[in-house]
Motif scaffolding. Structure first.
Motif, PDB file in Angstrom:
ATOM      1  N   LYS A   6       5.206  -2.048   0.639  1.00 13.31           N
ATOM      2  CA  LYS A   6       5.050  -1.671  -0.676  1.00 13.31           C
ATOM      3  C   LYS A   6       4.685  -2.909  -1.665  1.00 13.31           C
ATOM      4  CE  LYS A   6       7.809   2.248   0.202  1.00 13.31           C
ATOM      5  NZ  LYS A   6       9.029   3.213   0.079  1.00 13.31           N
ATOM      6  N   ASP A   9       1.942  -3.993  -8.386  1.00 15.98           N
ATOM      7  CA  ASP A   9       0.765  -4.848  -8.858  1.00 15.98           C
ATOM      8  C   ASP A   9       1.269  -5.256 -10.320  1.00 15.98           C
ATOM      9  OD1 ASP A   9       0.102  -2.856 -10.780  1.00 15.98           O
ATOM     10  OD2 ASP A   9      -1.599  -2.048  -9.687  1.00 15.98           O
ATOM     11  N   ASN A  13       2.127  -0.586 -11.123  1.00 12.25           N
ATOM     12  CA  ASN A  13       1.368   0.269 -10.306  1.00 12.25           C
ATOM     13  C   ASN A  13       1.935  -0.153  -8.684  1.00 12.25           C
ATOM     14  OD1 ASN A  13       0.091   1.854 -12.090  1.00 12.25           O
ATOM     15  ND2 ASN A  13      -1.417   0.375 -12.035  1.00 12.25           N
ATOM     16  N   HIS A  15       1.673   0.392  -4.762  1.00  7.14           N
ATOM     17  CA  HIS A  15       0.648   0.541  -3.794  1.00  7.14           C
ATOM     18  C   HIS A  15       1.385   0.472  -2.605  1.00  7.14           C
ATOM     19  CE1 HIS A  15      -2.603  -0.373  -6.771  1.00  7.14           C
ATOM     20  NE2 HIS A  15      -1.921  -0.936  -6.941  1.00  7.14           N
ATOM     21  N   VAL A  17       0.512   0.333   1.400  1.00  9.11           N
ATOM     22  CA  VAL A  17      -0.716  -0.085   2.265  1.00  9.11           C
ATOM     23  C   VAL A  17      -0.155  -0.480   3.515  1.00  9.11           C
ATOM     24  CG1 VAL A  17      -1.518  -1.127   0.238  1.00  9.11           C
ATOM     25  CG2 VAL A  17      -0.211  -2.422   1.752  1.00  9.11           C
ATOM     26  N   CYS A  31      -3.381  -8.459  -0.232  1.00  9.46           N
ATOM     27  CA  CYS A  31      -3.706  -8.144  -1.545  1.00  9.46           C
ATOM     28  C   CYS A  31      -5.152  -7.970  -1.974  1.00  9.46           C
ATOM     29  CB  CYS A  31      -2.862  -8.548  -2.472  1.00  9.46           C
ATOM     30  SG  CYS A  31      -1.007  -8.483  -2.641  1.00  9.46           S
ATOM     31  N   TYR A  34      -7.163  -5.056  -0.360  1.00 11.60           N
ATOM     32  CA  TYR A  34      -6.903  -3.639  -0.976  1.00 11.60           C
ATOM     33  C   TYR A  34      -7.065  -3.707  -2.542  1.00 11.60           C
ATOM     34  CZ  TYR A  34      -4.676  -1.227   2.997  1.00 11.60           C
ATOM     35  OH  TYR A  34      -4.574  -0.783   4.261  1.00 11.60           O
ATOM     36  N   ILE A  36      -5.602  -5.256  -4.945  1.00 15.26           N
ATOM     37  CA  ILE A  36      -4.407  -4.921  -5.635  1.00 15.26           C
ATOM     38  C   ILE A  36      -4.523  -5.865  -7.016  1.00 15.26           C
ATOM     39  CG2 ILE A  36      -1.875  -5.056  -5.662  1.00 15.26           C
ATOM     40  CD1 ILE A  36      -2.349  -4.004  -2.898  1.00 15.26           C
TER      41      ILE A  36
END
Length: 108
Positions: A6, A9, A13, A15, A17, A31, A34, A36
């Motif tokens: 987890k 950002d 937020n 994310h 993943v 990061c 994705y 991020i």
């Protein structure tokens, strides 16, 4: 095998993943993969522990590799450093990271 990580950002937020443990990736590369963090704001030095753009805060108790001298030195010069700061480029994705929660440090 994939592990779930987890990542919060810089806008706050969350994310969740899936991170592959068989591709020799590190947290900074994850990061980037994705997206991020915006391109050019993370992993600026290419993962050499020379810029701290991938600094993150470790939010839970997951077994991590020890900090090396390069990482210690960079964090001693970086901004917004906390006791739980690590450089994402220095943490390889392994099965030990299952459930890891991190937050990206501010850019400046």
């Amino acid at each position: 095998m994939d592990v779930t990580i987890k990542i919060t950002d810089r806008e706050g937020n969350l994310h969740e993943v899936q991170a592959p443990t068989d591709m020799a990736m590190n947290l900074m590369e994850l990061c980037k993969a994705y997206e991020i963090a915006p391109e050019g704001t993370i992993g600026v030095c290419g993962g050499m522990a020379m810029c701290a753009s991938c600094q993150c805060y470790i939010l839970n108790d997951v077994e991590l590799p020890e900090k090396g001298d390069d990482e210690e030195a960079m964090l001693s010069e970086a901004f917004n450093v906390k006791p739980n700061s690590r450089l994402g480029c220095q943490i390889q994705i392994t099965e030990n990271l299952e459930g890891l929660e991190i937050e990206l440090a501010p850019e400046y």
